[in-house]
Design a protein around this motif. Structure first.
Motif, mmCIF file in Angstrom:
data_model
loop_
_atom_site.group_PDB
_atom_site.id
_atom_site.type_symbol
_atom_site.label_atom_id
_atom_site.label_comp_id
_atom_site.label_asym_id
_atom_site.label_seq_id
_atom_site.Cartn_x
_atom_site.Cartn_y
_atom_site.Cartn_z
ATOM 1 N N ARG A 136 28.365 53.090 2.603
ATOM 2 C CA ARG A 136 28.635 51.651 2.537
ATOM 3 C C ARG A 136 27.501 50.877 3.199
ATOM 4 O O ARG A 136 27.026 51.252 4.270
ATOM 5 C CB ARG A 136 29.949 51.297 3.241
ATOM 6 C CG ARG A 136 31.177 51.839 2.561
ATOM 7 C CD ARG A 136 31.617 50.944 1.454
ATOM 8 N NE ARG A 136 32.752 51.535 0.737
ATOM 9 C CZ ARG A 136 33.211 51.066 -0.391
ATOM 10 N NH1 ARG A 136 32.659 50.010 -0.937
ATOM 11 N NH2 ARG A 136 34.220 51.641 -0.987
ATOM 12 N N ALA A 137 27.082 49.813 2.544
ATOM 13 C CA ALA A 137 26.094 48.902 3.118
ATOM 14 C C ALA A 137 26.782 48.008 4.135
ATOM 15 O O ALA A 137 28.015 47.968 4.215
ATOM 16 C CB ALA A 137 25.456 48.063 2.014
ATOM 17 N N ASP A 138 26.002 47.265 4.888
ATOM 18 C CA ASP A 138 26.554 46.357 5.900
ATOM 19 C C ASP A 138 27.520 45.346 5.297
ATOM 20 O O ASP A 138 28.480 44.939 5.940
ATOM 21 C CB ASP A 138 25.427 45.624 6.631
ATOM 22 C CG ASP A 138 24.622 46.563 7.516
ATOM 23 O OD1 ASP A 138 25.145 47.635 7.880
ATOM 24 O OD2 ASP A 138 23.463 46.215 7.830
ATOM 25 N N ASP A 139 27.268 44.964 4.033
ATOM 26 C CA ASP A 139 28.146 43.988 3.374
ATOM 27 C C ASP A 139 29.376 44.632 2.742
ATOM 28 O O ASP A 139 30.176 43.973 2.095
ATOM 29 C CB ASP A 139 27.371 43.190 2.325
ATOM 30 C CG ASP A 139 26.900 44.036 1.139
ATOM 31 O OD1 ASP A 139 27.180 45.261 1.108
ATOM 32 O OD2 ASP A 139 26.254 43.470 0.237
ATOM 33 N N GLY A 140 29.510 45.963 2.912
ATOM 34 C CA GLY A 140 30.667 46.668 2.374
ATOM 35 C C GLY A 140 30.470 47.227 0.980
ATOM 36 O O GLY A 140 31.316 47.962 0.477
ATOM 37 N N SER A 141 29.360 46.904 0.346
ATOM 38 C CA SER A 141 29.123 47.406 -1.014
ATOM 39 C C SER A 141 28.844 48.906 -0.990
ATOM 40 O O SER A 141 28.345 49.465 -0.011
ATOM 41 C CB SER A 141 27.975 46.647 -1.678
ATOM 42 O OG SER A 141 26.779 46.838 -0.954
#
Length: 179
Positions: A136-141
């Protein structure tokens, strides 16, 4: 220097591929003798949806650095085990732009079409492997780590040790999406 570590193919669907000394890539088709070779989709789930779709998954490339990362998580994975045709080293495959063209060796050129979406079949190889290939990326993606897919632009032979160079890199950068 970016280079090919290993090449593989298999004429049947299933887990993994056979490591070979070289593979032949055919324009608009993919890897000669591989189950995914052809102008239209060959992946079983995609055939079920629409067998006339263009094959954007002719060649599967994975970076060897991924195997080292997986090893730190307790997954002993090596070349060809996850079904890739070309294992690379020294090139950030996941950071490439969609449409990037790579020259592999003297003659072969492939164009990156998108990300490989890891599937549940990987858990048959090693339980939990599919989940280890997702982050997961920091933005949740969702971040997919299982390599990239490509189409063949220029035919040729590919073997371990071949140098990989970027010959065309679209500007602006086009984020890779699953294909």
């Amino acid at each position: 220097m970016s280079q090919v570590v290993s090449v593989s193919a298999r004429n049947t669907h299933g887990s993994g591929k056979d490591i070979l000394t070289q593979i032949s890539l055919i324009v608009g088709q993919g890897v000669d003798g591989d189950a995914h070779c052809g102008e239209t989709v060959k992946h079983r789930s995609r055939i079920a949806k629409d067998p006339t779709q263009p094959n954007l998954r002719q060649v599967h490339l994975i970076h060897a650095e991924l195997f080292e990362m997986l090893d730190t998580k307790g997954f002993a994975v090596g070349a060809a085990m996850m079904g890739e045709n070309i294992t690379t080293r020294g090139i950030d495959l996941l950071g490439l732009s969609s449409g990037t063209q790579l020259r592999i060796g003297n003659d072969t050129v492939v164009e990156i079409t998108g990300l490989r979406n890891p599937c549940h079949q990987l858990n048959g190889l090693l339980p939990g492997l599919m989940e280890a290939l997702l982050d997961r990326a920091d933005d949740g993606s969702l971040i997919r780590l299982a390599g990239v897919m490509a189409i063949v632009i220029s035919s040729g032979l590919v073997a371990a040790g071949d140098v990989i160079t970027i010959v065309q890199n679209p500007v602006p950068h086009i984020m890779l999406k699953p294909v």
